[in-house]
Design a protein around this motif. Structure first.
Motif, PDB file in Angstrom:
ATOM      1  N   GLN A 216      49.452  50.010  20.253  1.00 58.87           N
ATOM      2  CA  GLN A 216      48.078  49.737  19.849  1.00 58.87           C
ATOM      3  C   GLN A 216      47.322  48.983  20.939  1.00 58.87           C
ATOM      4  O   GLN A 216      46.189  49.333  21.284  1.00 58.87           O
ATOM      5  CB  GLN A 216      48.074  48.921  18.550  1.00 58.87           C
ATOM      6  CG  GLN A 216      48.587  49.695  17.360  1.00 58.87           C
ATOM      7  CD  GLN A 216      48.738  48.830  16.130  1.00 58.87           C
ATOM      8  OE1 GLN A 216      48.661  47.604  16.205  1.00 58.87           O
ATOM      9  NE2 GLN A 216      48.959  49.452  14.985  1.00 58.87           N
TER      10      GLN A 216
ATOM     11  N   ARG B 105      43.277  43.395  18.284  1.00 63.46           N
ATOM     12  CA  ARG B 105      44.574  43.703  17.651  1.00 63.46           C
ATOM     13  C   ARG B 105      44.841  42.785  16.478  1.00 63.46           C
ATOM     14  O   ARG B 105      45.291  43.199  15.431  1.00 63.46           O
ATOM     15  CB  ARG B 105      45.682  43.589  18.706  1.00 63.46           C
ATOM     16  CG  ARG B 105      47.099  43.558  18.170  1.00 63.46           C
ATOM     17  CD  ARG B 105      47.543  44.915  17.658  1.00 63.46           C
ATOM     18  NE  ARG B 105      48.902  44.912  17.208  1.00 63.46           N
ATOM     19  CZ  ARG B 105      49.333  44.501  16.024  1.00 63.46           C
ATOM     20  NH1 ARG B 105      48.479  44.018  15.152  1.00 63.46           N
ATOM     21  NH2 ARG B 105      50.603  44.565  15.702  1.00 63.46           N
TER      22      ARG B 105
ATOM     23  N   SER C 163      49.983  54.464  15.601  1.00 61.74           N
ATOM     24  CA  SER C 163      51.251  53.796  15.816  1.00 61.74           C
ATOM     25  C   SER C 163      51.211  52.436  15.143  1.00 61.74           C
ATOM     26  O   SER C 163      50.182  51.771  15.119  1.00 61.74           O
ATOM     27  CB  SER C 163      51.521  53.620  17.317  1.00 61.74           C
ATOM     28  OG  SER C 163      52.720  52.912  17.520  1.00 61.74           O
ATOM     29  N   THR C 164      52.333  52.027  14.609  1.00 63.21           N
ATOM     30  CA  THR C 164      52.426  50.694  14.022  1.00 63.21           C
ATOM     31  C   THR C 164      52.979  49.697  15.031  1.00 63.21           C
ATOM     32  O   THR C 164      53.009  48.505  14.765  1.00 63.21           O
ATOM     33  CB  THR C 164      53.340  50.707  12.779  1.00 63.21           C
ATOM     34  OG1 THR C 164      54.626  51.214  13.165  1.00 63.21           O
ATOM     35  CG2 THR C 164      52.751  51.564  11.678  1.00 63.21           C
TER      36      THR C 164
ATOM     37  N   GLN D 108      46.397  51.201  23.923  1.00 68.12           N
ATOM     38  CA  GLN D 108      45.221  52.035  23.707  1.00 68.12           C
ATOM     39  C   GLN D 108      43.936  51.214  23.772  1.00 68.12           C
ATOM     40  O   GLN D 108      42.931  51.661  24.332  1.00 68.12           O
ATOM     41  CB  GLN D 108      45.327  52.782  22.374  1.00 68.12           C
ATOM     42  CG  GLN D 108      46.361  53.886  22.426  1.00 68.12           C
ATOM     43  CD  GLN D 108      46.399  54.716  21.153  1.00 68.12           C
ATOM     44  OE1 GLN D 108      45.526  54.626  20.296  1.00 68.12           O
ATOM     45  NE2 GLN D 108      47.423  55.537  21.025  1.00 68.12           N
TER      46      GLN D 108
END
Length: 107
Positions: A30, A58, A24-25, A33
């Protein structure tokens, strides 16, 4: 995604801690997860102070934690220090307090 796949590979498929591992962008997905991975590491007795923060991974910053060489005595002394986040009672006083259950006096 790689970390989630790694930690999930340690479990039977039906008990995998991260149910949906997908590319996913979206920053929210992000980070979600990454958080799931970090939460699962707690079950392996990994100290939260020894692992990165979700935002750091991230954003790809502050990843290299420098380890200092402390003696055993220094480690023991450090256990006796109360961090500022614990709070302080400096300046605390009960002066001027009334007893509990007494009515407020409005003048």
């Amino acid at each position: 995604m790689v970390l989630c796949k790694l930690i999930s590979s340690l479990y039977p498929e039906e008990q995998a801690p991260v149910k949906k591992i997908q590319a996913s962008t979206m920053a929210f997905r992000q980070m979600e997860q990454i958080s799931q991975f970090l939460k699962t590491t707690e079950g392996y007795d990994v100290n939260t102070t020894d692992i990165f923060q979700t935002v750091d991974l991230r954003e790809g910053k502050n990843m290299a934690k420098s380890k200092e060489n402390f003696s055993d005595n220094q480690f023991q002394e450090g256990k006796n220090v109360i961090g500022l986040q614990m709070g302080t009672n400096r300046g605390a006083s009960q002066a001027g307090m009334t007893g509990y259950g007494m009515p407020c006096q409005i003048l």
